[in-house]
Motif scaffolding. Structure first.
Motif, mmCIF file in Angstrom:
data_model
loop_
_atom_site.group_PDB
_atom_site.id
_atom_site.type_symbol
_atom_site.label_atom_id
_atom_site.label_comp_id
_atom_site.label_asym_id
_atom_site.label_seq_id
_atom_site.Cartn_x
_atom_site.Cartn_y
_atom_site.Cartn_z
ATOM 1 N N ARG A 497 -53.592 51.875 15.989
ATOM 2 C CA ARG A 497 -53.361 50.664 15.197
ATOM 3 C C ARG A 497 -51.947 50.122 15.339
ATOM 4 N NH1 ARG A 497 -58.305 49.497 14.996
ATOM 5 N NH2 ARG A 497 -57.776 47.792 13.573
ATOM 6 N N ARG A 498 -51.000 50.954 15.747
ATOM 7 C CA ARG A 498 -49.610 50.523 15.881
ATOM 8 C C ARG A 498 -48.859 51.604 16.665
ATOM 9 N NH1 ARG A 498 -46.164 53.444 12.554
ATOM 10 N NH2 ARG A 498 -44.529 51.859 12.644
ATOM 11 N N LEU A 499 -47.585 51.344 16.944
ATOM 12 C CA LEU A 499 -46.711 52.351 17.515
ATOM 13 C C LEU A 499 -45.713 52.818 16.466
ATOM 14 C CD1 LEU A 499 -45.892 51.009 21.090
ATOM 15 C CD2 LEU A 499 -47.642 52.652 20.398
ATOM 16 N N ASN A 500 -45.304 54.065 16.571
ATOM 17 C CA ASN A 500 -44.297 54.579 15.653
ATOM 18 C C ASN A 500 -42.946 53.925 15.941
ATOM 19 O OD1 ASN A 500 -45.036 56.428 17.980
ATOM 20 N ND2 ASN A 500 -42.929 57.108 17.595
ATOM 21 N N PHE A 501 -42.114 53.859 14.905
ATOM 22 C CA PHE A 501 -40.806 53.230 15.036
ATOM 23 C C PHE A 501 -39.935 53.964 16.061
ATOM 24 C CE2 PHE A 501 -41.744 51.819 10.580
ATOM 25 C CZ PHE A 501 -41.692 50.453 10.824
ATOM 26 N N SER A 502 -38.966 53.238 16.569
ATOM 27 C CA SER A 502 -38.033 53.790 17.548
ATOM 28 C C SER A 502 -37.261 54.976 16.967
ATOM 29 C CB SER A 502 -37.043 52.691 17.970
ATOM 30 O OG SER A 502 -35.901 53.228 18.571
ATOM 31 N N VAL A 503 -37.169 56.042 17.743
ATOM 32 C CA VAL A 503 -36.376 57.188 17.289
ATOM 33 C C VAL A 503 -34.895 56.842 17.262
ATOM 34 C CG1 VAL A 503 -38.040 58.934 18.020
ATOM 35 C CG2 VAL A 503 -36.336 58.118 19.643
ATOM 36 N N THR A 504 -34.481 55.849 18.060
ATOM 37 C CA THR A 504 -33.095 55.374 17.993
ATOM 38 C C THR A 504 -32.814 54.789 16.621
ATOM 39 O OG1 THR A 504 -33.136 54.860 20.349
ATOM 40 C CG2 THR A 504 -31.392 53.846 19.042
ATOM 41 N N GLU A 505 -33.725 53.963 16.143
ATOM 42 C CA GLU A 505 -33.583 53.374 14.810
ATOM 43 C C GLU A 505 -33.568 54.470 13.754
ATOM 44 O OE1 GLU A 505 -32.791 50.242 12.410
ATOM 45 O OE2 GLU A 505 -33.236 50.024 14.545
ATOM 46 N N LYS A 506 -34.425 55.444 13.919
ATOM 47 C CA LYS A 506 -34.536 56.526 12.945
ATOM 48 C C LYS A 506 -33.251 57.335 12.861
ATOM 49 C CE LYS A 506 -37.598 60.409 11.788
ATOM 50 N NZ LYS A 506 -38.841 61.135 12.185
ATOM 51 N N SER A 507 -32.599 57.561 14.007
ATOM 52 C CA SER A 507 -31.393 58.387 14.003
ATOM 53 C C SER A 507 -30.143 57.603 13.645
ATOM 54 C CB SER A 507 -31.210 59.048 15.378
ATOM 55 O OG SER A 507 -31.032 58.069 16.386
ATOM 56 N N ILE A 508 -30.046 56.345 14.079
ATOM 57 C CA ILE A 508 -28.836 55.556 13.850
ATOM 58 C C ILE A 508 -28.865 54.838 12.503
ATOM 59 C CG2 ILE A 508 -27.497 53.584 14.725
ATOM 60 C CD1 ILE A 508 -28.234 54.401 17.498
ATOM 61 N N ASN A 509 -30.057 54.497 12.047
ATOM 62 C CA ASN A 509 -30.206 53.726 10.815
ATOM 63 C C ASN A 509 -31.197 54.429 9.889
ATOM 64 O OD1 ASN A 509 -30.169 51.639 8.934
ATOM 65 N ND2 ASN A 509 -31.497 50.288 10.139
ATOM 66 N N PRO A 510 -30.892 55.651 9.424
ATOM 67 C CA PRO A 510 -31.866 56.425 8.643
ATOM 68 C C PRO A 510 -32.273 55.762 7.340
ATOM 69 C CG PRO A 510 -29.693 57.454 8.573
ATOM 70 C CD PRO A 510 -29.621 56.387 9.608
ATOM 71 N N ASP A 511 -31.345 55.097 6.661
ATOM 72 C CA ASP A 511 -31.702 54.421 5.413
ATOM 73 C C ASP A 511 -32.655 53.253 5.688
ATOM 74 O OD1 ASP A 511 -30.092 56.167 4.018
ATOM 75 O OD2 ASP A 511 -28.376 54.804 3.946
ATOM 76 N N GLY A 512 -32.354 52.495 6.744
ATOM 77 C CA GLY A 512 -33.240 51.400 7.109
ATOM 78 C C GLY A 512 -34.606 51.904 7.533
ATOM 79 N N TYR A 513 -34.628 53.012 8.265
ATOM 80 C CA TYR A 513 -35.897 53.596 8.690
ATOM 81 C C TYR A 513 -36.734 53.992 7.474
ATOM 82 C CZ TYR A 513 -39.212 57.085 10.381
ATOM 83 O OH TYR A 513 -40.351 57.803 10.619
ATOM 84 N N ALA A 514 -36.119 54.624 6.506
ATOM 85 C CA ALA A 514 -36.843 55.026 5.293
ATOM 86 C C ALA A 514 -37.414 53.796 4.585
ATOM 87 C CB ALA A 514 -35.914 55.807 4.360
ATOM 88 N N GLU A 515 -36.633 52.719 4.552
ATOM 89 C CA GLU A 515 -37.100 51.473 3.952
ATOM 90 C C GLU A 515 -38.296 50.911 4.733
ATOM 91 O OE1 GLU A 515 -35.310 46.988 2.979
ATOM 92 O OE2 GLU A 515 -34.342 48.289 4.462
#
Length: 536
Positions: A497-515
Motif C-alpha cells: 500500500r505504500r513505502l516506509n519512510f526514508s531511514v535518512t529522515e528517521k535518523s536525521i529528523n527523529p522528532d519529525g519522523y515520529a510526527e
C-alpha cells in the motif's frame, strides 16, 4: 542538520546544471558568469530558468546534468511503483531474491525517492521561490505547478510529507498529513493559475521560460492547462475519502476558461534528457514486461502492445509462437538468465518522459462524469471513447473496431516456472473480466473498472500513477505475489500500500519522523494504507 545537508547536495546539482551541463547538450546554459552582469542574467531569466531543467528531469528522474546516470531511477521508482503496478518486473534476483518484488522492502531502495526529491527537486524549487516570489510571480507559478507534480507523487508513495513548512527549520519543517498536503496542493494550483493568467493577459506572446522549459517550450497557456489537469487528477484521487472537496476541485478544473490537456501531453524531453527505462530495460536487461499488463493487452489483442514492448528473444518462447511475454511479480527467481530474453520495453534514449497524457485526462473526466460531476464536457461513455482514441493517436494508431471488442484479459502462463517455490506455479487465471466495449446498462462498478483498465493501459509506463490508481480503485485486478517475504507486514491479497519512510529522515529528523508516523495513523510499513486509500 537535514536542511543543510540537502541544500549542499542540491547546490552541487544546480551548479552542474547551470555551469557545466552535459558535455554537448546543455551548451545553451554554459555561460561564463564573470562576463555577464546581473542585469543581463535577469533580462533572459537565466538566474531562474536555469533551475527548470533540473526540476523537470527530477520528477521522472534521470541525472542528465553532467553525468547521464540512470540507476537512481531504478531504485527511486522502477523497483517499486513500476513493478507494484504490474507494468514491469525484473528478471534479476537482487539481494538473493529477497527484495521489494516479494515484499521484503529494501530500505536502501525505498528511501531514495524521498531523499533525492528533497535533496535535488525541493532545493531547486525553494531557490526559485526565494528569488522569484515577489518580482517574478509568473516564474514562481510555473515552479509551484512542478512542485505539486513532484510532491503529490512523494505523498502518494509515503503518506505525510514536509510541504507547507518546508525549509522553516533546520530539519526541513514540520510534516503535513496527507490530507493537509492535498489541500495545500490545490491552493498552490490556485495561485499558479491566477498568476499565469494575469501574466498572459498583460504580456501576450511573451515566454520568459522558452529557453529552459523541457515540457511546453515556455507556453504558459499549456502550463495552465496542465495545472487544471493536475487539479482534476488530484480531485479524482481523493474522491472516495473526501467526495465534497473532490467534486468542488474537479468541477473547478473544467470551469477554468483555459481548459485541460486535450491535444498535447505533458512530457519532458530535450536538452540531453535520456529516458532511464532505455538503459534499464534495453541496455541492462534489468526490467521486462510485467505479467499483469501482458495478460490484459494480449487478451484484448491490443494494437498498442508492439508500441510498448519488444518481441521476445527467447528461443523456447519463439518455438511456441509466443511473441510477447512478461514476468509475474514475486516469483522464485534464481538466475537472471532464465527470464532475460522475455519482452523488453520498446524505448530509445530519446523517448520523452511521460508525466500526464491527454488520454489520462479524458479518463479522469469520464470518471468525473460517472460520479455526476458537472462541467466534464460529455457523458462517461463519450469521454471514455475519447480517452481510448487519444491513446491510440498518441502512438500513431487508428482505433478501428477496438471499442466494439468483447475480448477479456488472458490467463497468464509461465513456461519457465512450472513448479516454483513450494511447488506453487507462477501461472495465474484470467483476473480481469471486462472488455473494451462500453456497456450503458452496466452498473457503476463495471463502468469504473472499464475506465480504470483503459486508463491503466494508456498511462504506461508511468507506474507511479498506475500503482496509485490500483490502490484507490482495485483496478485493474493484479496478480498477487507468489512469495511474500514481508514477515506478515503486507497482506498478499491487499498487496503493498505504500513505502516506509526514508531511514535518512528517521535518523536525521527523529522528532519529525515520529510526527509523520503519528499522522500516518499506522505502522511505518508497506501494509499501512494512505489517507485516500479507503477502498475495502
Amino acid at each position: 542538520m537535514r536542511k543543510n545537508i540537502f541544500r549542499k547536495i542540491g547546490i552541487l546539482a544546480i551548479s552542474a546544471t547551470l555551469a557545466f551541463g552535459c558535455t554537448d547538450k546543455f551548451e545553451d546554459f554554459n555561460i561564463d558568469k564573470s562576463k555577464v552582469t546581473d542585469e543581463q542574467l535577469k533580462a533572459d531569466y537565466y538566474f531562474l530558468g536555469g533551475y527548470f531543467p533540473q526540476m523537470q528531469q527530477m520528477i521522472y528522474c534521470n541525472f542528465n546534468w553532467g553525468w547521464g546516470i540512470n540507476w537512481p531511477f531504478q531504485i527511486m521508482q522502477n523497483l517499486s511503483a513500476d513493478i507494484f503496478s504490474g507494468y514491469m518486473m525484473t528478471p534479476t534476483p537482487f539481494a538473493s531474491n529477497v527484495n521489494n518484488t516479494n515484499y521484503a522492502l529494501v530500505d536502501g531502495w525505498n528511501g531514495s525517492n524521498w531523499d533525492y526529491t528533497y535533496g535535488y527537486f525541493m532545493t531547486a524549487s525553494g531557490e526559485v521561490e526565494r528569488l522569484a516570489a515577489e518580482e517574478y510571480p509568473q516564474i514562481n507559478a510555473a515552479s509551484k505547478i512542478l512542485r505539486v507534480t513532484a510532491m503529490h507523487r512523494i505523498s502518494d508513495m509515503y503518506g505525510p510529507i514536509i510541504y507547507t513548512g518546508y525549509g522553516d527549520s533546520q530539519t526541513g519543517g514540520d510534516f503535513d498529513s496527507q490530507e493537509e498536503a492535498y489541500y495545500a496542493f490545490f491552493e498552490d494550483l490556485d495561485y499558479a493559475v491566477e498568476e499565469l493568467d494575469k501574466y498572459i493577459t498583460e504580456n501576450p506572446g511573451v515566454m520568459p521560460l522558452e529557453r529552459y522549459d523541457l515540457m511546453f517550450g515556455g507556453d504558459f497557456t499549456q502550463w495552465i492547462k496542465f495545472a487544471n489537469s493536475l487539479r482534476l487528477r488530484l480531485a479524482i484521487r481523493i474522491s472516495n475519502i473526501d467526495p465534497n472537496k473532490a467534486k468542488l476541485e474537479g468541477e473547478k478544473a473544467l470551469q477554468n476558461p483555459y481548459g485541460v490537456l486535450e491535444a498535447m501531453d505533458a512530457t519532458v524531453s530535450g536538452k540531453g534528457y535520456n529516458h532511464p527505462l532505455f538503459a534499464l530495460s534495453v541496455q541492462w536487461g534489468d526490467i521486462k514486461m510485467g505479467g499483469a499488463i501482458e495478460s490484459i493487452m494480449t487478451g484484448y489483442e491490443d494494437p498498442r502492445l508492439e508500441k510498448y514492448f519488444l518481441p521476445v528473444t527467447d528461443a523456447e518462447l519463439q518455438e511456441q509462437n509466443i511473441k510477447y511475454k512478461g514476468i509475474r511479480q514475486g516469483i522464485d527467481l534464481v538466475d537472471k538468465a532464465v527470464y532475460v530474453d522475455h519482452s523488453s520495453l520498446n524505448f530509445t534514449s530519446g523517448t520523452p518522459a511521460q508525466l500526464m497524457t491527454a488520454a489520462e485526462v479524458y479518463f479522469l473526466r469520464a470518471e468525473g462524469a460517472l460520479r455526476s460531476w458537472a462541467n466534464m464536457g460529455g457523458t462517461a461513455a463519450d469521454l471514455y471513447q475519447k480517452g481510448v482514441e487519444a491513446s491510440f493517436t498518441q502512438y500513431g494508431l487508428g482505433v478501428g473496431d477496438y471499442l466494439m471488442s468483447d475480448n477479456k484479459a488472458a490467463a497468464f502462463t509461465d513456461i519457465k516456472n512450472t513448479t516454483g517455490v513450494n511447488n506453487i506455479a507462477a501461472d495465474a487465471p484470467e483476473l480481469n473480466n471486462v472488455s473494451p466495449k462500453w456497456e450503458d446498462a452496466a452498473d457503476f462498478e463495471i463502468k469504473l473498472q472499464k475506465i480504470i483498465t483503459q486508463k491503466y493501459i494508456a498511462m504506461f509506463p508511468e507506474g507511479m500513477e498506475a500503482w496509485a490508481e490500483y490502490r484507490r480503485t482495485g483496478y485493474p485486478i493484479l496478480m498477487p505475489v507468489v512469495i511474500n517475504n514481508s514477515q506478515g507486514k503486507i497482506d498478499t491479497d491487499k498487496q503493498v500500500r505504500r513505502l516506509n519512510f526514508s531511514v535518512t529522515e528517521k535518523s536525521i529528523n527523529p522528532d519529525g519522523y515520529a510526527e509523520a508516523v503519528q499522522l500516518l495513523g499506522g505502522e511505518d510499513t508497506g501494509g499501512t494504507p494512505l489517507w485516500w486509500d479507503v477502498r475495502p
